[in-house]
Enzyme design. Structure first.
Site, PDB file in Angstrom:
ATOM      1  N   LYS A 154     -12.191   6.106 -26.433  1.00 50.33           N
ATOM      2  CA  LYS A 154     -12.831   7.119 -25.510  1.00 50.33           C
ATOM      3  C   LYS A 154     -13.490   8.219 -26.217  1.00 50.33           C
ATOM      4  O   LYS A 154     -13.207   8.443 -27.518  1.00 50.33           O
ATOM      5  CB  LYS A 154     -11.504   7.746 -24.647  1.00 50.33           C
TER       6      LYS A 154
ATOM      7  N   SER B 291     -15.591   0.473 -20.841  1.00 53.70           N
ATOM      8  CA  SER B 291     -15.312   1.937 -20.441  1.00 53.70           C
ATOM      9  C   SER B 291     -16.285   2.796 -20.973  1.00 53.70           C
ATOM     10  O   SER B 291     -16.194   3.994 -20.654  1.00 53.70           O
ATOM     11  CB  SER B 291     -13.672   2.209 -20.816  1.00 53.70           C
TER      12      SER B 291
END
Lengths: 432, 153
Positions: B109, B72
């Site tokens: 993230k 990610s």
């Protein structure tokens, strides 16, 4: 202790449900879940969270008795993971060192800080300490402050049990009448060093709350109960008299330490002192019929010397609980080498054996029977050398067996998050 | 106390009483493991030490492994199998790369935090993972800020 214009101020910081809090560190999904931690061989419940206490499961209750009920209530159970607890203990202590130069480790989850001479709002400082420990290490703590260690410990209990304090209780900022009113509501059993038997005797004499104990005549107390309780009474009155070696809870840890008349500086001198204390503590451990799961070592110079104060301490978990002098010495010497600095002139060292477990149920070293015999030391050293060279477990005791059915049961142990690169918490992997 | 009557100099007082001064606060120094000057600091060798370089505040430093399938954040330099160094004493700001617990697992993230809007963004041009948006009333608990990702070659 030289008299200073400042009245001594001590703080006691302790972690709430230490083992359980450590298990929650990398498991945010368990923040509000009841947790139980089991002793070696998954025998008894040795730690539990508040939610569990509310369910009525008592400490040291055999696990098999409560397993079914507990599972129904959604308890998540863990086998004790001393490597994790020792590492978090070290982090807790290291964080506290940012707030006071003198931090004394009392147990794996409790430390005294010397806050004498601080011209700061101690309540605000207490909150800063609590918030910083939580932020840096994930551990929730409570802080109590008083003019003696006994008062600090009592304030800590109050901080923990009475929610209006939000985890921080400063006795030194209370007026005499405010403090006395509070002390009147507390059982004498809550006072450091006053056990069940002493409580019963004191209650019989009409001393049934802490205020009455505070106001008792120290001489009478000494005659009836001895010098330690006399000092406790003086401590309750704000005078600092006790060293915690005098009030160590029996069976919880064993401390052996001493201040030197002259200063020690070379590593050899320190090693000798450490070996003495480690062996001394281990002998007492055996007498008590216990094994130690963790070893703690501290070294410090004198707070009254010209040089700035230097005090360091570290805790290491033993691979399995032990009462072997050689293994404990080895651990203590290893810790010493991590902390030793050649330019310091040391005045006090100590070794503390922590997280004690009863000897029954532990695997007895085949070589342990002749532990005092120096032949077994040589055997142990050879064993260790071969294992170091060829990898742990190359040589094992025959009793361990090959199919591990004899190995200590730790079916619910969490990973070695803080000690093994292969067992770190993982990104992108479900918690359970 | 002894003084010379003939000398123009004022003699020093031998063995003066210690002067106790109040302490207003101790400085919290990120990176100093004792929080105040260690007497041994003058004696340290000048050697490259990865520990000291990557870890400025040991008790607040935590380590995570990134799953072998987790891609990610590859455009941010975090590859599957990386090891992350997290410092919980660093302030969490807009654009910080953070570890957080969401939907039963840890994720890493980029944090978007502007004008009351909170989002966790992925950085992978090719896969284009959707952002995770936190609506009013929802709580995002961040574990800590990532300071370094160590990607084995």
């Amino acid at each position: 202790m030289p008299s200073t214009p400042f009245k001594p101020v001590f703080a006691l910081a302790d972690v709430n449900s230490m083992y359980c809090s450590c298990e929650r560190a990398y498991r945010p999904d368990l923040r509000n879940t009841p947790i139980a931690v089991l002793s070696n061989n998954d025998g008894c419940v040795i730690a539990q969270t508040n939610e569990l206490k509310a369910l009525g499961i008592s400490m040291a209750q055999p696990w098999f008795e409560v397993e079914e009920e507990a599972r129904k209530l959604g308890v998540v159970v863990f086998s004790s993971n001393y490597e994790l607890y020792a590492e978090f203990s070290n982090r807790f202590v290291e964080t506290l060192r940012h707030f006071a130069p003198r931090v004394e480790v009392y147990s794996i989850d409790e430390c005294f800080l010397d806050l004498t001479g601080m011209k700061r709002d101690l309540n605000a400082l207490g909150h800063e300490i609590k918030d910083t420990v939580l932020q840096w290490t994930t551990l929730p703590i409570c802080v109590g402050m008083g003019h003696s260690k006994t008062l600090a410990k009592l304030a800590n209990k109050v901080a923990k049990k009475q929610t209006q304090f939000n985890g921080v209780c400063d006795f030194t900022s209370m007026s005499q009448s405010e403090l006395d009113a509070l002390l009147e509501t507390l059982d004498v059993e809550k006072v450091w060093g006053v056990g069940r038997q002493l409580t019963a005797k004191l209650n019989k004499l009409g001393v049934n709350n802490v205020l009455r104990l505070k106001r008792a005549d120290p001489k009478r107390i000494r005659d009836e109960f001895g010098v330690v309780l006399e000092r406790t009474v003086m401590e309750l009155n704000g005078e600092s008299w006790l060293e915690f070696t005098e009030v160590a809870p029996p069976g919880k840890q064993i401390m052996s330490s001493r201040s030197f008349g002259q200063r020690l500086n070379t590593i050899n001198e320190l090693e000798e002192a450490i070996v003495f204390h480690a062996s001394n503590a281990t002998a007492r451990l055996r007498k008590q019929g216990q094994f130690a799961s963790a070893v703690h070592c501290f070294i410090q110079n004198s707070p009254f010397d010209q040089a700035p104060f230097y005090g360091m301490s570290l805790t290491v978990a033993m691979p399995s609980p032990t009462d072997c002098t050689f293994k404990i010495n080895k651990a203590a010497l290893y810790l010493l080498r991590q902390m030793y600095k050649p330019e310091i002139y040391y005045q006090k060292v100590g070794v503390m054996l922590m997280e004690l477990v009863p000897a029954e149920g532990q695997q007895i070293d085949l070589f342990g029977f002749s532990a005092k015999n120096d032949k077994s030391d040589r055997l142990m050293k050879t064993l260790d050398r071969i294992n170091d060279k060829h990898g742990r477990g190359m040589l094992r005791l025959a009793a361990e067996g090959n199919n591990k059915s004899w190995a200590m049961r730790r079916s619910f142990k969490s990973p070695n998050y803080t000690g093994n690169w292969k067992e770190l918490p993982v990104i992108g992997q479900p918690f359970a | 106390m002894s003084r010379s009557n003939t000398s123009p100099f004022i003699g020093a007082i031998l063995n003066p009483d210690p002067l106790y001064l109040p302490v207003y606060s101790w400085k919290i120094a990120a990176g100093a493991t004792t929080g105040f000057a260690s007497p041994s600091q003058d004696y340290e060798l000048d050697r490259l030490d990865l520990n000291k370089h990557y870890v400025t505040n040991p008790p607040a430093t935590h380590y995570f492994n990134v799953g072998k399938q987790y891609d990610s954040m590859i455009d941010a330099g975090i590859f599957p199998g990386a090891m992350l160094i997290i410092d919980r004493s660093i302030a969490i700001k807009h654009n910080s790369v953070v570890v957080a617990a969401v939907d039963g697992e840890f994720i890493v993230k980029r944090l978007y935090k502007r004008a009351g809007v909170i989002k966790l963004l992925s950085e992978n041009k090719e896969k284009n993972y959707p952002p995770i948006v936190f609506n009013e009333g929802q709580e995002l608990v961040v574990f800590g800020v990532v300071t370094n990702a160590i990607n084995p070659i």
